[in-house]
Design an enzyme around this catalytic site. Structure first.
Site, mmCIF file in Angstrom:
data_model
loop_
_atom_site.group_PDB
_atom_site.id
_atom_site.type_symbol
_atom_site.label_atom_id
_atom_site.label_comp_id
_atom_site.label_asym_id
_atom_site.label_seq_id
_atom_site.Cartn_x
_atom_site.Cartn_y
_atom_site.Cartn_z
ATOM 1 N N ARG A 442 54.905 -30.034 25.388
ATOM 2 C CA ARG A 442 55.341 -28.744 24.834
ATOM 3 C C ARG A 442 56.308 -28.951 23.663
ATOM 4 O O ARG A 442 57.341 -28.300 23.557
ATOM 5 C CB ARG A 442 55.982 -27.881 25.910
ATOM 6 C CG ARG A 442 55.761 -26.396 25.639
ATOM 7 C CD ARG A 442 56.620 -25.495 26.495
ATOM 8 N NE ARG A 442 56.298 -24.098 26.194
ATOM 9 C CZ ARG A 442 57.091 -23.090 26.475
ATOM 10 N NH1 ARG A 442 58.235 -23.279 27.090
ATOM 11 N NH2 ARG A 442 56.740 -21.867 26.163
ATOM 12 N N LYS A 475 67.890 -18.384 34.830
ATOM 13 C CA LYS A 475 66.602 -19.031 35.090
ATOM 14 C C LYS A 475 66.648 -20.408 34.434
ATOM 15 O O LYS A 475 66.735 -20.515 33.211
ATOM 16 C CB LYS A 475 65.471 -18.181 34.498
ATOM 17 C CG LYS A 475 64.076 -18.770 34.653
ATOM 18 C CD LYS A 475 63.033 -17.759 34.180
ATOM 19 C CE LYS A 475 61.650 -18.350 34.069
ATOM 20 N NZ LYS A 475 60.714 -17.418 33.404
ATOM 21 N N TRP A 476 66.626 -21.433 35.267
ATOM 22 C CA TRP A 476 66.786 -22.828 34.805
ATOM 23 C C TRP A 476 65.399 -23.456 34.710
ATOM 24 O O TRP A 476 64.811 -23.819 35.719
ATOM 25 C CB TRP A 476 67.653 -23.576 35.809
ATOM 26 C CG TRP A 476 67.968 -24.997 35.460
ATOM 27 C CD1 TRP A 476 67.094 -26.049 35.423
ATOM 28 C CD2 TRP A 476 69.244 -25.533 35.127
ATOM 29 N NE1 TRP A 476 67.747 -27.200 35.078
ATOM 30 C CE2 TRP A 476 69.078 -26.922 34.886
ATOM 31 C CE3 TRP A 476 70.533 -24.984 35.000
ATOM 32 C CZ2 TRP A 476 70.138 -27.760 34.546
ATOM 33 C CZ3 TRP A 476 71.587 -25.831 34.663
ATOM 34 C CH2 TRP A 476 71.377 -27.183 34.442
ATOM 35 N N ASP A 477 64.906 -23.561 33.480
ATOM 36 C CA ASP A 477 63.525 -23.989 33.291
ATOM 37 C C ASP A 477 63.441 -25.484 32.976
ATOM 38 O O ASP A 477 64.452 -26.133 32.625
ATOM 39 C CB ASP A 477 62.905 -23.169 32.150
ATOM 40 C CG ASP A 477 61.403 -22.980 32.305
ATOM 41 O OD1 ASP A 477 60.788 -23.741 33.081
ATOM 42 O OD2 ASP A 477 60.849 -22.093 31.645
ATOM 43 N N ASN A 479 60.189 -27.809 31.261
ATOM 44 C CA ASN A 479 58.788 -27.617 30.895
ATOM 45 C C ASN A 479 58.004 -28.832 30.430
ATOM 46 O O ASN A 479 57.051 -28.687 29.665
ATOM 47 C CB ASN A 479 58.697 -26.520 29.823
ATOM 48 C CG ASN A 479 58.851 -25.143 30.426
ATOM 49 O OD1 ASN A 479 58.253 -24.845 31.454
ATOM 50 N ND2 ASN A 479 59.677 -24.324 29.832
ATOM 51 N N CYS A 525 62.845 -23.217 37.755
ATOM 52 C CA CYS A 525 61.506 -23.001 37.219
ATOM 53 C C CYS A 525 61.101 -24.287 36.525
ATOM 54 O O CYS A 525 61.945 -24.977 35.954
ATOM 55 C CB CYS A 525 61.571 -21.841 36.221
ATOM 56 S SG CYS A 525 60.062 -21.601 35.267
ATOM 57 N N ASP A 547 53.552 -19.670 36.938
ATOM 58 C CA ASP A 547 53.370 -18.862 35.721
ATOM 59 C C ASP A 547 52.161 -17.958 35.847
ATOM 60 O O ASP A 547 51.919 -17.127 34.984
ATOM 61 C CB ASP A 547 53.164 -19.781 34.504
ATOM 62 C CG ASP A 547 54.492 -20.247 33.915
ATOM 63 O OD1 ASP A 547 55.539 -19.722 34.339
ATOM 64 O OD2 ASP A 547 54.473 -21.131 33.032
HETATM 65 C C1 GLA Z 1 57.885 -21.614 31.065
HETATM 66 C C2 GLA Z 1 58.209 -20.678 32.203
HETATM 67 C C3 GLA Z 1 57.898 -19.256 31.787
HETATM 68 C C4 GLA Z 1 58.692 -18.900 30.562
HETATM 69 C C5 GLA Z 1 58.398 -19.897 29.448
HETATM 70 C C6 GLA Z 1 59.314 -19.666 28.255
HETATM 71 O O1 GLA Z 1 56.519 -21.661 30.823
HETATM 72 O O2 GLA Z 1 57.529 -21.041 33.342
HETATM 73 O O3 GLA Z 1 58.200 -18.370 32.838
HETATM 74 O O4 GLA Z 1 60.059 -18.893 30.872
HETATM 75 O O5 GLA Z 1 58.574 -21.221 29.888
HETATM 76 O O6 GLA Z 1 59.099 -20.589 27.263
#
Ligand code: GLA
Length: 783
Positions: A442, A475-477, A479, A525, A547
């Site tokens: 990403r 919300k602690w993401d 990716n 997340c 998601d």
């Molecule tokens: C991830 C999260 C989504 C959203 C996007 C934002 O994919 O799972 O819920 O927050 O990032 O970039």
């Protein structure tokens, strides 16, 4: 209860319903004797022992004193390599002289009144749990492995972990350090795992355990959506309510492995822990290595009992005690509504509408910082994008607070884009090898959290953000998965430590932040459910499940997830149609009905709702609020397996059985379907219940040209009037209120109104349609 029976050299651990029994074998190895339904503490233990009376062909005899004894056909609690056990070892070492032989034998044990805490890793919070520590010692290499067993009586959980200590004067290289080993006798066990991918997490998968080794693992640096670090061993006869099954769940978020091996004697070995692939750890004299915990349970009442043991464990002993039964807000998240394209005006418009719908928390997702307008830049630059939000986060939060909602924010602190100020300043903070062009996921790199300075920096930046703004939710993401594993912080011998040290750094950061900001509700997340494990739940009491918000995909994802995790930790959102993930249209009521079994949110452009949608959503939210405690914390039972059928039913019930909500879902409407009867054995047969169907509405769109049969007025389904009407008209579906005796519900079941069968429709017909669903409130009444 933990009991040591000296005469037989037996350890007997008892929970409310189960016994876990071990034996010190004559050779002083530690044997697995029994794990299953409770047996009496004064039982005749000798009858549990499966031992050879004669030499077994083609085995390595451990010691010529007893030719009948070999390690390969012994049931063991700790296994290593080198003395004739040819199955997968639990721990493996490279010793100073290059040899790999280790042999751990019982040395001593103690029973602690309290469960010891090892700082640094997430762990089961059960201070008062009695804990057995068995010290196993390798005399030749002077290595100790302490095996820990904590007993959570009411939850029917045994918590295991191993701690390796180097008592020698030499360095030793740990090449494998799993948390547990259990050998059980085969009873036609199958292995059930929860596998998947992005937007398809935790799909139930059962396979026969044939001779050989089955390994599920993650090499991704996260526990991953490929395989969840939670497995079940069940028999072919196990059902939701009956039969034997074992559950194993790892309290860890990094790369893991779970191994199930069936040897030629049909003995089943189960192991779990940090992935040994690409892991090596130099242990210096006097140092110790602490493995993460694994939680074990057994159920002789099928999957629901097993799942409920894990649900209780999570609610009472994993998540922070502040969140014990703490009701979670209904939230709105702007991601699927706006993605990166928003400004303050747009957000406030959404917020006003959210408030009007009854939403309690407004969450600003990705795109508020740096110069982030897409996913190519700015991760690392955690300061507000003034072009989008000229008045800053603080003012935005205030305005949202003034509307009467809390404000929450999205961050992805573990990451950095190369196009960021942070990366320009600290390119060495990203995980990459100096000679390779790093591969991106990403468009981003991972920060090296094995470095203290990176952890400290992130703490400061986030603490500032949290301190300066009225943030009630985060919300602690996370990716991307790990690649290009190399850290300048380790010498050549220790590069294999990187991922585990990354997690020690992350856990330290989360420990500090969540302790210093106890009023912020954290939601973990990782592209949805790419890191859904007990480790993350220890710090953050909820996780964004997936998601994928398509209602049909969701009931599969949620069903798989409920096996190991309670609905009280699962974020579920209602989104728009067609679903962005599968381009499918499902009814708005079904999107709500499935989301209601967990933590409800809305994630769609609510400023463009039709009057129909506005009215329906308002009713949904008020229903959810009225039943929130039950929906979030009720005892959850799955009535069937949606992976194998066209339908899915589940129920949440209060502890005293006085109140429950039943959800019924169907995939496709088929012709001439079977009559439905939902057997509800969990209810109280001595009570009388009133069952009330939730008031739900069809959208006229569902009927198209058929509308002429359903409405008293004649309408052209392609005309403007129909178009106007379908966006406004609430077409109530069947009413269904019944008073039914508990014994009927328990023994026969609940019979809802008759299905639509193609011969006509009226208010007594239950028209489910494709992806249709219903909720029924079941309440005890006094007659
Ligand atoms: C991830 C999260 C989504 C959203 C996007 C934002 O994919 O799972 O819920 O927050 O990032 O970039």
């Amino acid at each position: 209860m933990i009991k040591y029976i000296e005469t037989n050299k037996i350890f007997h651990l008892q929970t409310k319903n189960n016994s876990y029994i071990m034996i010190i074998l004559p050779s002083n190895h530690l044997g697995s004797l029994y794990f299953g339904s409770k047996v009496d503490e004064n039982t005749d233990y000798e009858n549990l022992v499966l031992s050879n009376k004669i030499e077994v062909g083609s085995q390595v005899i451990y010691d010529s004193i007893d030719k009948s004894f070999n390690l390969n056909t012994s049931f063991l609690e700790l296994s290593t390599f080198g003395k004739g056990d040819f199955r997968e070892p639990m721990c493996h070492f490279r010793l100073n002289d290059g040899s790999r032989i280790t042999d751990f034998k019982y040395k001593s044990h103690k029973v602690l009144a309290r469960k010891p805490s090892f700082k640094g890793l997430p762990e089961v919070r059960a201070e008062n749990a009695e804990t057995l520590v068995i010290t196993m010692f390798d005399e030749v290499n002077k290595l100790t492995i302490n095996l820990y067993y904590s007993v959570l009586i009411d939850e029917d959980i045994i918590v295991r972990r191993a701690v390796i200590i180097n008592d020698s004067t030499n360095e030793v290289m740990i090449e494998k350090a799993l948390s547990m080993n259990l050998d059980i006798n085969n009873k036609d066990y199958c292995l059930t795992t929860f596998d998947g991918a992005w937007i398809k997490e935790r799909q139930l998968n059962t396979q026969t355990i044939n001779p050989g080794i089955i390994k599920i693992d993650s090499k991704k640096g996260v526990s991953s959506s490929d395989h969840n670090p939670f497995i079940i061993l069940n028999t072919t006869k196990t059902t939701e309510e009956t039969g034997d099954c074992y559950g194993f769940s790892l309290v860890y978020s990094g790369s893991f492995e779970a191994v199930v091996e069936r040897n030629p004697f049909s003995m089943i070995r189960v192991q779990m822990g940090i992935n040994s692939f690409d892991f090596f750890w130099q242990l210096n004299p006097n140092e110790e290595f602490i493995t993460p915990e694994v939680c074990l349970t057994f159920s002789n009442q099928g999957y629901n009992k097993l799942s409920q043991s894990f649900h209780n464990l999570i609610n009472k002993h994993i998540i922070k005690p502040d969140y014990l039964e703490k009701e979670r807000p209904v939230l709105f998240n702007n991601w699927e509504a706006t993605m990166f394209d928003f400004n303050q005006r747009k957000l406030l418009k959404l917020a006003k509408k959210a408030k009007n719908l009854g939403i309690e928390l407004f969450v600003l997702d990705d795109g508020w910082f740096g110069k982030r307008n897409d996913d190519n830049s700015s991760l690392g630059d955690w300061f507000v994008n003034k072009k989008k939000l000229p008045l800053g986060i603080n003012k935005l939060a205030q305005k949202i607070n003034n509307l009467g909602m809390d404000f929450g924010i999205w961050v992805e602190p573990e990451m950095v884009n190369q196009d960021s100020l942070l990366y320009q300043e600290h390119p060495d903070w990203a995980i990459k090898h100096p000679s390779f062009n790093p591969s991106l996921g990403r468009n981003q790199l991972i920060l090296d959290l094995s470095k203290q300075e990176v952890v400290d920096y992130l703490y400061d930046v986030l603490a500032k953000l949290f301190r300066e703004n009225n943030i009630k939710y985060c919300k602690w993401d996370m990716n991307r998965n790990f690649s290009d594993l190399y850290s300048s912080g380790f010498d050549a011998k220790n590069q294999g430590k990187l991922i585990h040290c990354y997690y020690l750094g992350l856990y330290k950061l989360l420990e500090r932040l969540t302790n210093d900001f106890p009023n912020i509700l954290f939601e973990s997340c990782a592209s949805g459910g790419n890191r859904f494990d007990l480790g993350m739940l220890y710090y953050m009491p909820q996780i964004w499940t997936s998601d994928n918000t398509d209602a049909h995909s969701r009931y599969l994802i949620q069903s798989g997830t409920y096996f190991g995790y309670s609905q009280s930790v699962m974020g579920n959102h209602v989104s728009d149609i067609p679903s962005a993930q599968v381009i499918r249209k499902t009814p708005l009521e079904t999107r709500f009905n499935i989301s209601a079994f967990g933590l409800l949110g809305y994630e769609l452009d609510i400023t463009h709702l039709t009057p129909y949608e506005t009215k329906v959503i308002k009713k949904q939210i008020s229903y959810y609020k009225a039943n929130r405690k039950l929906l979030q914390f009720g005892k959850l039972y799955q009535l069937n397996n949606p992976f194998k059928s066209n339908n899915f039913e589940l129920i949440v019930m209060s502890e005293d059985k006085s109140k429950a909500i039943l959800g019924t879902f169907q995939t496709l409407q088929e012709p001439s379907m079977a009559y439905d009867v939902y057997k509800l054995p969990m209810l109280d047969k001595n009570k009388t219940y009133k069952i009330t169907k939730r008031e739900q509405y069809f959208n006229l769109d569902m009927f198209g040209h058929l509308i002429k049969h359903a409405l008293p007025i004649k309408l052209n389904s392609k005309g403007l009037l129909f178009h106007l009407l379908k966006n406004r008209y609430l077409f109530k579906n069947e009413e269904d209120t019944q008073i039914v005796k508990g014994d009927v519900l328990v023994n026969n079941g609940f019979i809802p109104k008759q299905r639509f069968i193609g011969t006509g429709y009226n208010e007594n017909i239950r028209l489910m349609g494709d992806f249709g669903s219903r909720l029924y409130l079941i309440e005890e009444i006094e007659l």
